[in-house]
Design a protein around this motif. Structure first.
Motif, PDB file in Angstrom:
ATOM      1  N   ALA A 188       0.677  -0.989  -0.309  1.00  0.00           N
ATOM      2  CA  ALA A 188      -0.002   0.283   0.119  1.00  0.00           C
ATOM      3  C   ALA A 188       0.740   0.949  -0.242  1.00  0.00           C
ATOM      4  O   ALA A 188       2.202   1.430   1.359  1.00  0.00           O
ATOM      5  CB  ALA A 188      -1.276   0.058   1.424  1.00  0.00           C
ATOM      6  N   ALA A 189       0.671   2.190  -0.851  1.00  0.00           N
ATOM      7  CA  ALA A 189       1.341   3.648  -1.094  1.00  0.00           C
ATOM      8  C   ALA A 189       2.622   3.370  -0.825  1.00  0.00           C
ATOM      9  O   ALA A 189       3.222   3.965  -0.004  1.00  0.00           O
ATOM     10  CB  ALA A 189       0.868   4.810  -0.084  1.00  0.00           C
ATOM     11  N   PRO A 190       3.796   2.901  -1.270  1.00  0.00           N
ATOM     12  CA  PRO A 190       4.751   3.031  -1.615  1.00  0.00           C
ATOM     13  C   PRO A 190       5.249   4.053  -1.630  1.00  0.00           C
ATOM     14  O   PRO A 190       4.992   4.664  -2.821  1.00  0.00           O
ATOM     15  CB  PRO A 190       5.408   1.641  -2.150  1.00  0.00           C
ATOM     16  N   SER A 191       6.546   4.847  -1.213  1.00  0.00           N
ATOM     17  CA  SER A 191       7.287   5.721  -2.527  1.00  0.00           C
ATOM     18  C   SER A 191       7.844   5.612  -3.230  1.00  0.00           C
ATOM     19  O   SER A 191       7.702   4.086  -4.009  1.00  0.00           O
ATOM     20  CB  SER A 191       8.646   6.135  -1.365  1.00  0.00           C
ATOM     21  N   ALA A 192       8.164   6.065  -4.104  1.00  0.00           N
ATOM     22  CA  ALA A 192       9.077   5.806  -5.743  1.00  0.00           C
ATOM     23  C   ALA A 192      10.216   4.846  -5.458  1.00  0.00           C
ATOM     24  O   ALA A 192      10.466   3.849  -6.500  1.00  0.00           O
ATOM     25  CB  ALA A 192       9.780   6.794  -6.281  1.00  0.00           C
ATOM     26  N   ASP A 193      10.961   5.427  -4.732  1.00  0.00           N
ATOM     27  CA  ASP A 193      11.855   4.604  -3.649  1.00  0.00           C
ATOM     28  C   ASP A 193      11.949   2.908  -3.460  1.00  0.00           C
ATOM     29  O   ASP A 193      12.329   1.317  -3.667  1.00  0.00           O
ATOM     30  CB  ASP A 193      12.973   4.879  -3.113  1.00  0.00           C
ATOM     31  N   GLY A 194      10.634   2.678  -3.167  1.00  0.00           N
ATOM     32  CA  GLY A 194      10.021   1.669  -2.534  1.00  0.00           C
ATOM     33  C   GLY A 194       9.492   0.826  -3.490  1.00  0.00           C
ATOM     34  O   GLY A 194       9.704  -0.173  -3.829  1.00  0.00           O
ATOM     35  N   VAL A 195       9.496   1.420  -4.533  1.00  0.00           N
ATOM     36  CA  VAL A 195       8.809   1.098  -6.060  1.00  0.00           C
ATOM     37  C   VAL A 195      10.202   0.484  -6.423  1.00  0.00           C
ATOM     38  O   VAL A 195      10.397  -1.022  -7.067  1.00  0.00           O
ATOM     39  CB  VAL A 195       8.448   2.216  -6.609  1.00  0.00           C
ATOM     40  N   ARG A 196      11.005   1.036  -6.739  1.00  0.00           N
ATOM     41  CA  ARG A 196      12.209   1.162  -7.328  1.00  0.00           C
ATOM     42  C   ARG A 196      12.810  -0.820  -6.317  1.00  0.00           C
ATOM     43  O   ARG A 196      13.433  -1.475  -7.137  1.00  0.00           O
ATOM     44  CB  ARG A 196      13.358   1.789  -7.477  1.00  0.00           C
ATOM     45  N   ARG A 197      12.847  -0.921  -5.046  1.00  0.00           N
ATOM     46  CA  ARG A 197      13.431  -2.238  -4.355  1.00  0.00           C
ATOM     47  C   ARG A 197      11.948  -2.592  -4.529  1.00  0.00           C
ATOM     48  O   ARG A 197      12.699  -3.987  -5.227  1.00  0.00           O
ATOM     49  CB  ARG A 197      13.675  -1.369  -2.939  1.00  0.00           C
ATOM     50  N   LEU A 198      10.982  -3.063  -5.260  1.00  0.00           N
ATOM     51  CA  LEU A 198      10.215  -3.779  -5.757  1.00  0.00           C
ATOM     52  C   LEU A 198      10.213  -4.510  -7.044  1.00  0.00           C
ATOM     53  O   LEU A 198      10.136  -5.698  -7.011  1.00  0.00           O
ATOM     54  CB  LEU A 198       8.543  -3.775  -4.937  1.00  0.00           C
ATOM     55  N   VAL A 199      10.559  -3.613  -7.724  1.00  0.00           N
ATOM     56  CA  VAL A 199      11.049  -4.206  -9.509  1.00  0.00           C
ATOM     57  C   VAL A 199      11.648  -5.121  -8.781  1.00  0.00           C
ATOM     58  O   VAL A 199      12.152  -5.690  -9.493  1.00  0.00           O
ATOM     59  CB  VAL A 199      11.281  -3.407 -10.046  1.00  0.00           C
ATOM     60  N   ARG A 200      13.739  -4.563  -8.509  1.00  0.00           N
ATOM     61  CA  ARG A 200      14.163  -4.999  -8.550  1.00  0.00           C
ATOM     62  C   ARG A 200      14.445  -6.504  -7.578  1.00  0.00           C
ATOM     63  O   ARG A 200      14.490  -7.763  -8.039  1.00  0.00           O
ATOM     64  CB  ARG A 200      15.763  -4.947  -7.089  1.00  0.00           C
ATOM     65  N   ALA A 201      12.914  -6.418  -6.811  1.00  0.00           N
ATOM     66  CA  ALA A 201      13.047  -7.400  -5.946  1.00  0.00           C
ATOM     67  C   ALA A 201      12.400  -8.849  -6.999  1.00  0.00           C
ATOM     68  O   ALA A 201      12.749 -10.380  -6.844  1.00  0.00           O
ATOM     69  CB  ALA A 201      12.428  -7.569  -4.226  1.00  0.00           C
TER      70      ALA A 201
END
Length: 533
Positions: A69-82
């Motif tokens: 829910a509502a991640p930051s832009a940096d958080g989304v980048r981490r999710l993509v890498r994961a």
């Protein structure tokens, strides 16, 4: 890597839920995800309906999806890498669901706001790319064309009711208007029209908008199926001029569905005024005909007999169309013995952190909506039915048309939750003032009645509570007004008097038990112009 079509990818998928409520932020997250992705597919899907979670990001690897829910832009980048490493970042997720890797519907968690109700017409919201079809998606249009007589019999047997104030069959069996249109055509009437009325300017009700933004292909498919059943070639989708995202996605869906089913004519997508009255079914016709002044039309004749430019016109909301589509593709989900077969979409708002749109079984309880939102105060009352809904202390009613109507509440698919800082008199007064200012002026009971209603409520603040006169006025408006606007406009006042009469008497004595209103003699609270209360 960016995936813009289809939903068949099962490994390395990041879905960004984008709706008009958080569009700018969601699209910035989608941009960040695309910039980071090398293997992952990044899909912009529609909103799942729960404002507390938006913008929601779903990370899928094969048969597992994590909800963030509502991640930051940096958080989304981490999710993509994961996810590109085969990890959905379960440790930081709000929920994780194991599911069939080939699922075409949202694998909702078993707890939390996405578990509220029964997601049927909302099943694909938050999962599919709006406006796109997969090759093996089942279409209601194909079902209708395969055996139209059997489909027509199925709709009659089930007795599906129309949904929403802008529907031509609100809370009545849809086949009644279908039959009137057919009789008009057989007696020499002009070529028929199907209007899908999605113009709802009331921010309390986001049900149709949610469908049009999250799964417009289902609405287009359902509309073309109904058009085939009725022998209609002209289909018009009528939207609010302020809802650009809905219209954009709807046009994309029209292209996709027309490519598959090849209708006689391409449906039109048109925009109407961002006015409450423009959603009433006959004033919607006035708007589509280009009239500057919108006025309700007298009935009979109904639009099915004399509608758009005098042609027999069947009018349904996106909610009704979505239910009809579901009935065609999954008839076993509908019980003909139900008084209101199918489900009901409801938007929950009020004193909540963020609104939510949920889908409830008509045999369940309206109280379930409280689990879809964050409500921090002490619950005092709810307004059920939107702008002109009814006030109640309890939500222990079935969300069906008979259940809500029998309780004196509205069926328009909106529930507002209010805490104990809210005043029932002020809440009713603001809605009466809105009725006074926003009515079309066509009929005396609504035009003059709403003015008298506001004046009588102002008198309460001045120390004069005319209970009998108020009740008689609400009765006259409710039974003699031309359209639903006037018939429903008095409902907030009537139900407020029924449930909170002691507050009316307290205001006449110069006291506001909730503390929201000014002192005796100051009529500001009841006379304010406001759509929000």
């Amino acid at each position: 890597m960016t995936e813009t079509k289809g939903t068949t990818a099962t490994a390395h998928v990041v879905r960004i839920c984008t709706g008009s409520g958080t569009l700018e932020r969601a699209r910035s997250l989608a941009t960040a995800a695309r910039d980071e992705a090398t293997l992952a597919s990044v899909l912009e899907v529609g909103s799942a309906g729960v404002g507390d979670l938006d913008p929601l990001v779903l990370v899928t690897h094969e048969g597992q999806t994590a909800f963030h829910a509502a991640p930051s832009a940096d958080g989304v980048r981490r999710l993509v890498r994961a996810v590109e490493d085969g990890d959905v970042a379960a440790d930081e997720a709000d929920a994780v669901v194991d599911h069939d890797p080939e699922t075409r519907t949202l694998p909702a968690p078993e707890t939390g706001p996405l578990d509220v109700g029964h997601r049927r017409v909302l099943a694909r919201a938050g999962w599919v790319v709006p406006g796109h079809l997969s090759d093996d998606d089942r279409l209601a249009t194909a079902v209708a064309r395969d055996d139209p007589d059997a489909v027509d019999d199925r709709v009659r047997t089930v007795g599906l009711l129309g949904r929403g104030r802008g529907d031509g069959s609100t809370d009545d069996p849809v086949v009644d208007e279908w039959d009137r249109a057919r009789e008009t055509i057989e007696s020499g009437g002009d070529e028929p029209v199907l209007v899908v009325n999605g113009n709802e300017s009331d921010e309390r009700n986001r049900t149709d908008r949610t469908l049009l933004e999250a799964d417009p292909t289902a609405v287009v498919d359902g509309a073309l199926a109904v058009a085939d059943l009725l022998g209609v070639e002209d289909v018009v989708f009528y939207c609010n001029e302020s809802e650009r995202l809905a219209r954009e996605r709807l046009r994309t869906a029209v292209d996709a569905v027309c490519e598959r089913v090849d209708p006689p004519k391409r449906p039109q997508v048109v925009a109407g005024p961002d006015q409450y009255i423009a959603g009433e079914m006959t004033m919607a016709l006035e708007a589509m005909e280009g009239n500057d002044r919108l006025e309700a039309r007298l009935r009979p004749p109904t639009p099915a007999q004399h509608g758009l430019y005098g042609r027999p016109t069947v009018i349904h909301t996106p909610r009704t169309i979505a239910q009809l589509r579901e009935l065609l593709v999954d008839p076993e989900a509908f019980d003909p013995d139900d008084a209101d077969p199918g489900t009901r979409l409801v938007t929950v708002s009020g004193d909540v952190a963020a609104p939510a749109t949920v889908e409830l079984s008509t045999g369940g309880s309206l109280a379930a909506v409280r689990e879809a939102v964050t409500f921090g105060g002490s619950f005092k009352m709810a307004c059920v039915g939107g702008q002109f809904g009814g006030l109640t202390r309890s939500l222990d009613y079935p969300p069906s048309a008979p259940g809500l109507s029998g309780a004196g509440l509205g069926t328009n698919g909106a529930v507002e939750l209010f805490d104990d800082a809210r005043c029932a008199v002020a809440t009713a007064g603001k809605r009466a003032r809105f009725a006074e200012e926003a009515n079309c002026g066509r009929c005396v009971p609504c035009r003059e009645g709403s003015t008298q209603l506001t004046d009588l409520l102002r008198d309460v603040y001045g120390g004069d509570y005319k209970d009998g006169m108020l009740r008689e006025l609400t009765r006259v408006m409710g039974t003699t007004s031309t359209c639903e606007f006037g018939r429903e406009a008095a409902r907030p006042v009537r139900t407020a008097m029924d449930v909170f009469e002691t507050e009316f008497r307290a205001h006449a004595e110069g006291r506001c038990p909730s503390g929201e209103c000014a002192t005796k003699g100051d009529t500001g609270s009841a006379a304010q112009t406001s759509e929000a209360s």
